[in-house]
Design a protein around this motif. Structure first.
Motif, PDB file in Angstrom:
ATOM      1  N   UNK A  43      -2.681  97.396  67.458  1.00 24.48           N
ATOM      2  CA  UNK A  43      -3.455  96.942  68.615  1.00 24.48           C
ATOM      3  C   UNK A  43      -4.648  96.107  68.164  1.00 24.48           C
ATOM      4  N   UNK A  44      -5.344  96.576  67.124  1.00 22.81           N
ATOM      5  CA  UNK A  44      -6.487  95.816  66.606  1.00 22.81           C
ATOM      6  C   UNK A  44      -6.054  94.454  66.076  1.00 22.81           C
ATOM      7  N   UNK A  45      -4.939  94.425  65.348  1.00 19.74           N
ATOM      8  CA  UNK A  45      -4.433  93.166  64.802  1.00 19.74           C
ATOM      9  C   UNK A  45      -4.024  92.221  65.927  1.00 19.74           C
ATOM     10  N   UNK A  48      -7.113  90.716  67.431  1.00 15.35           N
ATOM     11  CA  UNK A  48      -7.679  89.673  66.569  1.00 15.35           C
ATOM     12  C   UNK A  48      -6.860  88.390  66.640  1.00 15.35           C
ATOM     13  N   UNK A  49      -5.524  88.527  66.610  1.00 17.21           N
ATOM     14  CA  UNK A  49      -4.668  87.342  66.683  1.00 17.21           C
ATOM     15  C   UNK A  49      -4.820  86.629  68.021  1.00 17.21           C
ATOM     16  N   UNK A  50      -4.945  87.394  69.089  1.00 23.34           N
ATOM     17  CA  UNK A  50      -5.123  86.800  70.414  1.00 23.34           C
ATOM     18  C   UNK A  50      -6.425  85.999  70.463  1.00 23.34           C
ATOM     19  N   UNK A  51      -7.499  86.580  69.924  1.00 22.84           N
ATOM     20  CA  UNK A  51      -8.781  85.871  69.912  1.00 22.84           C
ATOM     21  C   UNK A  51      -8.691  84.584  69.102  1.00 22.84           C
ATOM     22  N   UNK A  55      -9.158  80.752  70.441  1.00 29.62           N
ATOM     23  CA  UNK A  55     -10.092  79.822  69.801  1.00 29.62           C
ATOM     24  C   UNK A  55      -9.375  78.559  69.335  1.00 29.62           C
ATOM     25  N   UNK A  56      -8.182  78.722  68.774  1.00 34.46           N
ATOM     26  CA  UNK A  56      -7.416  77.572  68.310  1.00 34.46           C
ATOM     27  C   UNK A  56      -7.046  76.665  69.475  1.00 34.46           C
ATOM     28  N   UNK A  57      -6.591  77.258  70.579  1.00 29.09           N
ATOM     29  CA  UNK A  57      -6.223  76.450  71.750  1.00 29.09           C
ATOM     30  C   UNK A  57      -7.441  75.709  72.292  1.00 29.09           C
ATOM     31  N   UNK A  58      -8.580  76.365  72.302  1.00 21.58           N
ATOM     32  CA  UNK A  58      -9.808  75.713  72.772  1.00 21.58           C
ATOM     33  C   UNK A  58     -10.172  74.543  71.861  1.00 21.58           C
ATOM     34  N   UNK A  59     -10.070  74.743  70.552  1.00 24.94           N
ATOM     35  CA  UNK A  59     -10.364  73.662  69.610  1.00 24.94           C
ATOM     36  C   UNK A  59      -9.404  72.494  69.777  1.00 24.94           C
ATOM     37  N   UNK A  60      -8.130  72.801  70.011  1.00 27.24           N
ATOM     38  CA  UNK A  60      -7.132  71.736  70.211  1.00 27.24           C
ATOM     39  C   UNK A  60      -7.457  70.944  71.468  1.00 27.24           C
ATOM     40  N   UNK A  61      -7.823  71.639  72.553  1.00 25.66           N
ATOM     41  CA  UNK A  61      -8.161  70.942  73.801  1.00 25.66           C
ATOM     42  C   UNK A  61      -9.387  70.049  73.620  1.00 25.66           C
TER      43      UNK A  61
END
Length: 110
Positions: A43-45, A48-51, A55-61
């Motif tokens: 669940x923790x992993x 973290x992956x979701x976050x 962040x990656x999708x936001x940076x791409x946009x």
């Protein structure tokens, strides 16, 4: 006599301490405990992956918007037209032939 009592008490205390440590470790190694630990780590992993994915999708946009602005400036386009609205698919009702009737009696199967 005092010496023997001291070492006997020290031995009992060490035995209780060691027994407690061993029992605690054995409880940690039960299948239920190992499964719970693995589930918590998963669940923790996942969180973290979701976050990181967000962040990656936001940076791409952001990069995409910046690059589009650069291309608009280079090509002399004042404003890029927006994307067309997505098409909506309308479900068509499937009507059976008016003369065909289907009756189902659940008692016929028995």
């Amino acid at each position: 006599m005092f010496r023997r009592t001291f070492w006997f008490t020290t031995g009992v205390a060490a035995g209780v301490w060691a027994t407690t440590k061993v029992n605690r470790k054995l409880r940690q190694l039960t299948p239920e405990s190992l499964a719970a630990t693995a589930a918590n780590k998963a669940i923790e992993t996942g969180a973290r992956l979701k976050d990181r994915a967000i962040d990656f999708a936001h940076d791409v946009r952001e990069g995409m918007a910046q690059r589009e602005a650069e291309l608009e400036d280079a090509l002399g386009i004042e404003s890029a037209p927006g994307l067309p609205a997505p098409r909506r698919i309308v479900a068509i009702e499937n009507k059976t032939h008016p003369h065909t009737t289907y009756t189902y009696n659940r008692n016929e199967d028995h």
